[in-house]
Design a protein around this motif. Structure first.
Motif, PDB file in Angstrom:
ATOM      1  N   ASP A  65       0.830  -1.214   0.000  1.00 48.95           N
ATOM      2  CA  ASP A  65       0.000   0.000   0.000  1.00 48.95           C
ATOM      3  C   ASP A  65       0.863   1.262   0.000  1.00 48.95           C
ATOM      4  OD1 ASP A  65      -2.287  -1.579   0.068  1.00 48.95           O
ATOM      5  OD2 ASP A  65      -2.335  -1.599   2.274  1.00 48.95           O
ATOM      6  N   GLY A  66       1.962   1.199  -0.756  1.00 51.14           N
ATOM      7  CA  GLY A  66       2.817   2.373  -0.914  1.00 51.14           C
ATOM      8  C   GLY A  66       3.799   2.616   0.209  1.00 51.14           C
ATOM      9  N   SER A  67       3.821   1.746   1.216  1.00 57.30           N
ATOM     10  CA  SER A  67       4.731   1.928   2.350  1.00 57.30           C
ATOM     11  C   SER A  67       5.673   0.737   2.466  1.00 57.30           C
ATOM     12  CB  SER A  67       3.940   2.075   3.654  1.00 57.30           C
ATOM     13  OG  SER A  67       3.120   3.216   3.616  1.00 57.30           O
ATOM     14  N   PHE A  68       6.893   1.025   2.907  1.00 60.68           N
ATOM     15  CA  PHE A  68       7.852  -0.052   3.130  1.00 60.68           C
ATOM     16  C   PHE A  68       7.476  -0.834   4.387  1.00 60.68           C
ATOM     17  CE2 PHE A  68      11.015   2.636   0.698  1.00 60.68           C
ATOM     18  CZ  PHE A  68      11.052   1.777  -0.396  1.00 60.68           C
ATOM     19  N   ASP A  70      11.286  -3.383  18.046  1.00 64.83           N
ATOM     20  CA  ASP A  70      12.455  -4.075  17.499  1.00 64.83           C
ATOM     21  C   ASP A  70      13.188  -3.140  16.532  1.00 64.83           C
ATOM     22  OD1 ASP A  70      11.869  -6.360  18.880  1.00 64.83           O
ATOM     23  OD2 ASP A  70      11.076  -7.475  17.158  1.00 64.83           O
ATOM     24  N   SER A  71      14.534  -3.225  16.540  1.00 63.39           N
ATOM     25  CA  SER A  71      15.341  -2.380  15.658  1.00 63.39           C
ATOM     26  C   SER A  71      16.091  -3.240  14.655  1.00 63.39           C
ATOM     27  CB  SER A  71      16.331  -1.549  16.476  1.00 63.39           C
ATOM     28  OG  SER A  71      15.647  -0.686  17.363  1.00 63.39           O
ATOM     29  N   PHE A  72      16.353  -2.659  13.470  1.00 72.14           N
ATOM     30  CA  PHE A  72      16.910  -3.434  12.366  1.00 72.14           C
ATOM     31  C   PHE A  72      17.942  -2.620  11.592  1.00 72.14           C
ATOM     32  CE2 PHE A  72      12.466  -4.281  13.117  1.00 72.14           C
ATOM     33  CZ  PHE A  72      12.388  -5.664  13.218  1.00 72.14           C
ATOM     34  N   GLY A 110      20.350   1.611   5.420  1.00 69.41           N
ATOM     35  CA  GLY A 110      19.402   2.291   6.291  1.00 69.41           C
ATOM     36  C   GLY A 110      19.148   1.513   7.563  1.00 69.41           C
ATOM     37  N   ASN A 111      18.290   2.088   8.389  1.00 67.85           N
ATOM     38  CA  ASN A 111      17.877   1.461   9.640  1.00 67.85           C
ATOM     39  C   ASN A 111      16.369   1.612   9.768  1.00 67.85           C
ATOM     40  OD1 ASN A 111      20.625   1.035  11.188  1.00 67.85           O
ATOM     41  ND2 ASN A 111      20.723   3.066  10.260  1.00 67.85           N
ATOM     42  N   SER A 137      14.979   5.041   8.279  1.00 66.23           N
ATOM     43  CA  SER A 137      15.859   6.118   7.825  1.00 66.23           C
ATOM     44  C   SER A 137      16.761   5.544   6.749  1.00 66.23           C
ATOM     45  CB  SER A 137      16.699   6.660   8.984  1.00 66.23           C
ATOM     46  OG  SER A 137      17.526   5.641   9.519  1.00 66.23           O
ATOM     47  N   GLY A 138      17.368   6.399   5.941  1.00 71.07           N
ATOM     48  CA  GLY A 138      18.199   5.923   4.849  1.00 71.07           C
ATOM     49  C   GLY A 138      17.404   5.799   3.566  1.00 71.07           C
ATOM     50  N   LYS A 139      17.903   4.954   2.659  1.00 69.90           N
ATOM     51  CA  LYS A 139      17.272   4.807   1.347  1.00 69.90           C
ATOM     52  C   LYS A 139      17.049   3.334   1.021  1.00 69.90           C
ATOM     53  CE  LYS A 139      19.289   9.085  -0.457  1.00 69.90           C
ATOM     54  NZ  LYS A 139      20.120   9.699  -1.533  1.00 69.90           N
TER      55      LYS A 139
END
Length: 764
Positions: A318-321, A333-335, A345-346, A363-365
């Motif tokens: 739906d247009g979102s990562f 949780d962090s990745f 990115g993170n 964040s990032g690309k």
């Protein structure tokens, strides 16, 4: 050697109070920590003298030992301060002092109530090195990470010293205590607790013709994981298993302790989930089992940081990562997001997974198809933060009318009995019920205790509730004191060395000689023989044939012994000494001192011993025929002239910034030893500096990494002294220092690309 029926002690890092508590609550038997000085992990939060006593008592209440690191190289004035510091640590009832300086080890061996541990910085890796550490006064030797299993077994059989081995955590790529890369590249010495980790940077490898062979993190070692090697180490007699990581988060410490506690308590059984938990806490390079049997799986050139465990891939919905994967993920949780092993990115989960799809904030690309790795688990962090281990206490309360109440508290093997100050009265109206008494007794608050069982013997009494609260507090305090008393009475403490004043002298020093020159072959020797008082031969190939060939040209020479030698290497070295009749040796490791004693050889204490103060030189040279000693290449001329005036100054030549036990040829070419494609390589960093790699071969190969430019002291040293030089093709330099040693400056100043190293400014 440890009794085979005993489990090894699990020793955990405590770089902060939070990490210390995580270690204690999750099963550590001992912790090691440092303060804000004399500490090889100065970048950690660490502890202070003001709060240290509190944390030592906290650990001892749980039966956990406390080891304090005093493991940096020390100048003369620092050594005296460190001795006073060690006395304070003994007075505070710390269990162990981990030290690097030989003079400090000898001093600590005479302190009462504390054990002395020889740090891994001393690079102890064979029986002779361990025996030398024992003779200096060490009770425990922290073995070099590069020590092979056969040598670990033999040390425990023949060296009469307890051993401590790293089981998990970061690996230094260099031999322990033998890295100067950060020192010469950044001015921050790992031997002084300030390593800037240039080994974790990107490098490119070059052949002599300039062709690029490989790019990547060519010096970045994988993290060590001992889940499958712990039993072999235990069977080899290791007493202490060490988890590395004083610079890491408390979540890492807690999870690593929890996993290894489980493995040790289940007869070394490891399950797949154990690896997953460890990797989530910290995973560099998907782990290695280290050097126990070979050194083929050490370097991870693709990625140098923590990458956790793979959690899925980036998709667009739906247009979102979002993250699409096979793991159930939790909010918080962090990745890290990787593409071709490069971090792009993170992201963080903004909700729990639904049908294995997880919404994220990033964040990032990122792009669709990027791989996502879980690097911080909210569930794990919550579990570690809320894991708390209280000491289970049994309470027995007795009260009779007309008598003071009595409270007995029992925990483990300790008991405390306290009598109240107010006599119990007969209840006129509402008696104090057993339920009320129990409720008051269970209010242990923020103490380390919890009341697990309560027995009450009273009937129809009245007591102010405040008096029962006071009774509980006094009994808790008394139990605390009794637990600590029992701990100190049952500690296994060593016998102590004589504390009488020692004489620190080296009676065999050759005061007439002024120049030591190191050469690689007979041709170099013939060019400089008229200028030098001591000749040091450092071959590329340690064999009877190569040494005998050199001896035909030079009959009086010192053989430079490598700073690392397995039992297989030692057989070759012993054969050389017996068949080639060398005059003496240059000792670059503790084992060489033992060899010198066995064969009654003259000794030069070499750069590998990293001598920072004269007292340590005397301790190293005790009962040996020491003809000369070299000051550390990390000291300034002022340091040396003020405190080591009879030492030899390294004045010129190639600077060895690192010795590695893995094979860079395999890293770059992937071949097997029997099909070796050895050729001279250089590693280039992002600034364009190139560091040559040179192979040394004994029973196996080792590689020395040289600084990008050699040392040139001709522009800094203008006074007479004792000088050590490595010939790099310029005999004019040797002639210059030969004259300068006699007080004559011929005006020669070497030109070209060189460094003055630390001659002007010592390391921080």
């Amino acid at each position: 050697m440890r009794d085979s029926a005993e489990k090894p002690i699990l020793l955990a890092p405590a770089g902060s109070p939070q990490a210390l508590k995580a270690a204690v609550y999750n099963g550590a038997d001992a912790v090691y920590l440092g303060l804000n000085k004399f500490n090889a992990r100065l970048k950690a939060e660490n502890f202070t003298l003001e709060n240290l006593s509190e944390w030592i008592e906290f650990c001892h209440l749980y039966g956990v030992e406390v080891c304090i690191t005093v493991n940096t190289s020390l100048k003369k004035e620092e050594l005296e301060e460190a001795k006073k510091f060690a006395e304070q640590l003994a007075a505070l009832k710390a269990d162990c002092i981990i030290a690097t300086e030989p003079a400090l080890i000898e001093f600590c061996a005479g302190l009462k109530g504390i054990r002395t541990v020889a740090s891994t910085q001393l690079n102890i890796h064979n029986v002779m090195g361990a025996q030398t550490a024992k003779a200096m006064g060490a009770d425990v030797a922290v073995l070099s990470r590069e020590t092979i299993l056969d040598d670990i077994r033999d040390i425990n059989l023949y060296a009469d010293i307890e051993t401590e081995c790293f089981l998990h955590g970061a690996l230094c790529v260099s031999l322990s205590g033998q890295c100067y890369l950060s020192s010469f590249v950044d001015g921050n010495s790992g031997n002084r607790g300030l390593c800037a980790q240039p080994c974790r940077q990107l490098y490119r490898s070059f052949c002599q013709d300039g062709e690029i062979k490989k790019s990547g993190y060519l010096l970045s070692a994988k993290d060590l994981c001992g889940v499958y090697t712990a039993k072999r180490l235990a069977d080899a007699g290791v007493s202490i298993f060490k988890i590395e990581g004083r610079n890491r988060r408390e979540q890492y410490v807690g999870e690593a302790c929890s996993v290894y506690r489980k493995i040790l308590d289940s007869d070394y059984e490891c399950q797949a989930d154990d690896i997953k938990r460890l990797k989530t806490a910290f995973n560099r390079g998907d782990y290695t089992s280290g050097y126990l049997n070979n050194a083929d799986n050490i370097i991870y050139p693709l990625f140098q940081g923590h990458k956790g465990i793979e959690a899925g891939i980036i998709k667009k919905v739906d247009g979102s990562f979002v993250i699409a994967g096979n793991l159930f993920l939790h909010e918080g949780d962090s990745f890290k997001i990787l593409r071709d092993f490069k971090e792009t990115g993170n992201c963080v989960a903004v909700g729990n997974s639904s049908n294995l799809i997880t919404k994220i904030k990033y964040s990032g690309k990122p792009q669709e198809g990027d791989r996502v790795y879980l690097t911080s688990s909210a569930a794990m962090n919550f579990r570690i933060a809320h894991t708390e281990k209280r000491i289970q206490v049994q309470a027995e309360f007795s009260a009779k009318v007309g008598e003071e109440p009595v409270l007995k508290l029992t925990a483990r093997d300790a008991s405390a009995i306290v009598k109240g100050k107010i006599k119990a009265q007969s209840a006129l109206n509402q008696p104090l019920s057993n339920a009320q008494i129990e409720e008051l007794l269970r209010k242990t608050g923020e103490t380390e205790f919890t009341i697990s069982d309560v027995v009450i013997n009273s009937d129809n009494i009245f007591l102010p509730k405040s008096s029962i609260n006071e009774l509980r507090r006094e009994a808790t305090s008394a139990l605390r004191a009794e637990l600590l008393r029992n701990y100190y009475q049952t500690r296994n403490l060593p016998a102590h060395n004589d504390r009488t004043e020692k004489s620190y002298e080296m009676p065999f020093l050759n005061h007439s000689g002024k120049i030591i020159c190191q050469v690689k072959n007979a041709d170099e020797y013939l060019r400089i023989k008229q200028y030098t008082d001591f000749v040091v031969f450092k071959p590329d190939d340690y064999s009877v044939e190569s040494i005998s060939g050199f001896k035909t040209a030079c009959s009086d020479f010192y053989l430079d012994l490598p700073n690392f030698a397995t039992q297989h290497d030692l057989r070759i070295i012993a054969d050389i000494i017996e068949k080639c009749s060398v005059t003496g040796i240059v000792a670059n490791n503790l084992y060489a001192l033992r060899l010198a004693k066995i064969y009654s050889l003259d000794v030069v204490l070499g750069l590998g011993l990293n001598i920072f103060n004269r007292e340590s030189a005397c301790v190293l040279g005790k009962n040996l025929k020491v003809r000369a000693y070299l000051a550390s290449q990390e000291l300034s001329l002022k340091d040396i002239r003020d405190n080591l005036s009879d030492a030899y100054i390294f004045a010129g030549g190639d600077i060895t910034v690192m010795t590695v036990a893995h094979c860079p040829i395999k890293v770059n070419f992937g071949n097997e030893c029997k099909k070796c494609r050895y050729e001279n390589l250089m590693y280039g960093d992002k600034t364009g500096r190139k560091f040559p790699l040179k192979r040394k071969r004994i029973a196996r190969c080792y590689f020395e990494i040289e600084n990008c430019v050699p040392l040139n002291g001709t522009r800094k040293i203008d006074f007479p002294g004792n000088f050590f030089l490595k010939l790099d093709g310029d005999e004019r330099e040797v002639a210059h220092f030969s004259l300068l040693a006699q007080g004559v400056d011929d005006g020669y100043r070497k030109n070209g690309q060189y460094t003055a190293g630390h001659l002007s400014n010592s390391v921080k």
